[in-house]
Enzyme design. Structure first.
Site, PDB file in Angstrom:
ATOM      1  N   ASP A  79       0.750  -1.308  -0.029  1.00 46.06           N
ATOM      2  CA  ASP A  79      -0.052   0.025   0.182  1.00 46.06           C
ATOM      3  C   ASP A  79       0.928   1.194  -0.179  1.00 46.06           C
ATOM      4  OD1 ASP A  79      -2.817   1.422   0.395  1.00 46.06           O
ATOM      5  OD2 ASP A  79      -1.714   2.016   2.254  1.00 46.06           O
ATOM      6  N   GLU A 105       0.899  -0.460  -5.087  1.00 42.31           N
ATOM      7  CA  GLU A 105      -0.015   0.620  -5.390  1.00 42.31           C
ATOM      8  C   GLU A 105       0.895   1.843  -5.411  1.00 42.31           C
ATOM      9  OE1 GLU A 105      -3.334   3.223  -3.497  1.00 42.31           O
ATOM     10  OE2 GLU A 105      -1.875   2.598  -2.440  1.00 42.31           O
TER      11      GLU A 105
END
Length: 640
Positions: free
Chosen positions: A318, A371
């Site tokens: 993330d 990401e």
């Protein structure tokens, strides 16, 4: 340094080599001796507690075993000058709750802390760690792991179903347990034709509304759904249904609730010393000090923990931009340049390379996904070739451009044609995953169906068109739960998806059927996934028909024996006698049509074969003449 591939140790010996590698930042199995572990010392059974707190004056372990009292015998002893502390407590046992009372050496101020390496924790709002030594599980996924180790995911299908466990389904308004999910989730994903499930974070977090992205217990399994064994059973069941498991993982920052990692020893410990680097104002969190050896051990060991103990097949990392850039989400004057005067976080870059290098070396077949939304180069290039070493990167540019395009009135789409074609200009620069994730259906962005233009019929048609265009576009795929049966409201983490609409409305049932058929079509057609990252696998027929808003392209298999021709009509107009250039002479057959009646379309299908003629078109010597249905994707295949 130990090198193991399965269950946790049940002894507590902390060897000199372990200590050395830990402080050097090279230990990748720190969870084997840090935290709380069953031990037998001098014939007495108990628990050895170990933690890292370099600026602590003292650390006392309190819990059920001593009635939560600070006692001399439960104070940890320093075992290194660099901040390792440890104590053996004879009467502590599995299931006991506990915390650390950490006193800072400079201020004498003390704080009550959860164990950073705890394997389990109390259900929020309570915050104690729980001694968890009974974690043994007999796995039955050997065949899956053997296959995983040999799989090249670049030339295999990957169609990911992103899932938030707490809101996928509930039972009488309560969270389903991992065991209850095991009874329904694997079968659903298998029937729908997805190859992988991606769980949003499963580590402990205090705030439901953070969705797990503001964690406190990185090693602690989310207690909302049960225990460690339950989660292992769920993963095992998924593997036995040939479904891979990807986990969202958050190594960049952590929750600033006082019981967690923030100022763990009363001063910056897991976070950067410099406040401008430590404090993440945008998210209300603290950033990890990725240049500190013990912090790197904590995080890389954490990745290894989830992979080894829970057989996780991949990590979606993330907020990579927050790790790469010193000025991420910061105005001028709110960040300090690196030693070369740039905005690159050199420690973050080194950490990501080390993480990916370790996983590549030790975890065969495990993938990492970034990401990341900037234009940082070589994210999915191997470390040895100068890249960050990720296997894949989410294509945020494709997502933003195409969602903007699909929301436009078709009258105006011809003026924005580049939005639907530009992605192929840069596609081969990274190993992209086309992602329509949870972030796109919250915070006023609308549900996926409500991003589509027009009345209800056109919205449904637009969704089918968009998803079948996505299946044809090179790159692996990811879709967020609920989109497959057309949830009209935005995703709400506090309630289950609106499954009832599938039984109540034919249009929802038809769209669920469409997704299943589309996924099956994707899985069965080699041309759709074998050359995602090879120029051979894609060729435009016509990328420039902006006036009619029609795209046409070819997808090919490695051996060129399979070719699929995609025609995507982004207008509600039926085109008759449309001339299309084709690469080969012969007979073509319609193999997929998003306008099919069974999907809720208008039924403008071509039931008969189409024969090419020797007439040049679109740079090809052969052409076919076809009917293109409105707001639809048509797929043709050369059959002879």
């Amino acid at each position: 340094m130990k090198n193991k591939n399965s269950e946790q140790n049940t002894h507590s010996t902390i060897g000199e080599q372990d200590i050395h590698y830990f402080h050097e930042g090279k230990h990748i199995y720190a969870y084997e001796f840090m935290g709380a572990h069953k031990a037998c010392e001098e014939g007495i059974e108990g628990i050895r507690f170990t933690t890292w707190a370099p600026n602590a004056k003292s650390i006392c372990v309190i819990g059920d075993f001593n009635y939560w009292q600070v006692e001399d015998k439960n104070y940890m002893e320093p075992i290194t000058d660099a901040g390792l502390w440890s104590v053996f407590i004879p009467n502590a046992k599995n299931g006991d709750k506990y915390k650390f009372v950490v006193t800072n050496k400079d201020t004498n101020h003390y704080v009550y802390k959860s164990d950073p390496y705890a394997f389990f924790s109390e259900l929020r709002p309570n915050t104690a760690s729980i001694i968890t030594t009974e974690t043994q599980y007999t796995w039955s996924d050997d065949k899956w792991l053997e296959k995983r180790a040999k799989t090249n995911y670049y030339d295999n299908p990957m169609n990911v179903y992103e899932l938030h466990l707490a809101s996928w389904k509930t039972k009488n308004g309560k969270f389903l347990t991992y065991d209850e999910l095991s009874e329904t989730l694997p079968q659903y994903i298998k029937e729908m034709g997805y190859t992988h499930v991606e769980f949003m974070p499963l580590h402990e977090h205090p705030l439901d509304a953070s969705w797990g992205y503001q964690p406190t217990g990185f090693y602690s399994v989310n207690s909302r759904h049960g225990d460690i064994i339950g989660l292992k059973r769920l993963v095992d069941k998924l593997h036995n249904n040939d479904i891979g498991v990807i986990l969202d993982w958050v190594p960049g920052h952590f929750c600033k609730d006082q019981h967690g990692l923030i100022y763990f020893d009363g001063s910056p410990c897991y976070e950067y010393q410099e406040p401008t680097k430590a404090i993440n104002k945008g998210w209300g969190t603290h950033n990890f000090d990725l240049g500190r050896n013990e912090v790197k051990c904590f995080l890389i060991s954490n990745a290894m923990y989830w992979i080894n103990e829970f057989h996780i097949d991949g990590l979606r990392v993330d907020a990579v931009s927050n790790i790469l850039y010193l000025n991420y989400d910061r105005e001028d004057g709110q960040w300090i340049p690196n030693i070369y005067g740039g905005h690159e976080n050199l420690e973050g870059i080194a950490f990501l390379k080390e993480l990916n290098g370790v996983l590549k070396h030790t975890c065969k077949g495990v993938i990492t996904i970034a990401e990341e939304s900037s234009s940082w180069p070589d994210i999915s290039t191997p470390v040895e070739k100068g890249g960050l070493g990720f296997d894949f990167k989410w294509n945020m540019g494709w997502m933003n451009d195409t969602l903007r395009y699909i929301s436009l009135d078709p009258v105006y789409r011809k003026y924005h044609h580049n939005l639907i074609t530009f992605s192929m200009v840069y596609h081969y620069s990274e190993k992209f995953i086309l992602s329509i994730s949870h972030d796109e259906v919250v915070h006023g962005k609308k549900s996926l169906i409500n991003k589509m233009w027009g009345d209800l019929w056109n919205k449904y048609a637009g969704l089918r068109l968009y998803m079948s265009y996505m299946i044809g576009h090179p790159g692996k795929k990811l879709i967020f739960m609920g989109s497959e049966f057309v949830q009209f409201v935005e995703w709400r983490e506090y309630e289950q998806l609106q499954w009832q609409v599938v039984d109540q409305y034919e249009s929802h049932k038809q769209t669920l059927h469409f997704f299943k058929k589309l996924n099956d079509f994707y899985h069965n057609e080699t041309a759709l996934w074998q050359c995602d990252y090879n120029h051979h696998g894609f060729r435009w027929i016509d990328a420039d028909n902006s006036q009619q808003s029609i795209l046409s392209f070819i997808r090919s298999s490695k051996d060129n024996k399979q070719k699929l021709i995609f025609i995507c009509n982004f207008t509600p107009v039926t085109y008759y006698d449309y001339h299309l250039g084709v690469p080969d002479a012969g007979s073509y057959k319609e193999v997929f049509n998003s306008d099919n009646l069974e999907f809720g379309g208008s039924g403008q299908v071509m039931a008969t074969e189409i024969f090419s003629s020797l007439q040049s078109s679109h740079g090809f010597e052969q052409r076919i003449t076809i009917k293109i249905p409105p707001m639809a994707t048509l797929v043709l295949k050369l059959i002879k």
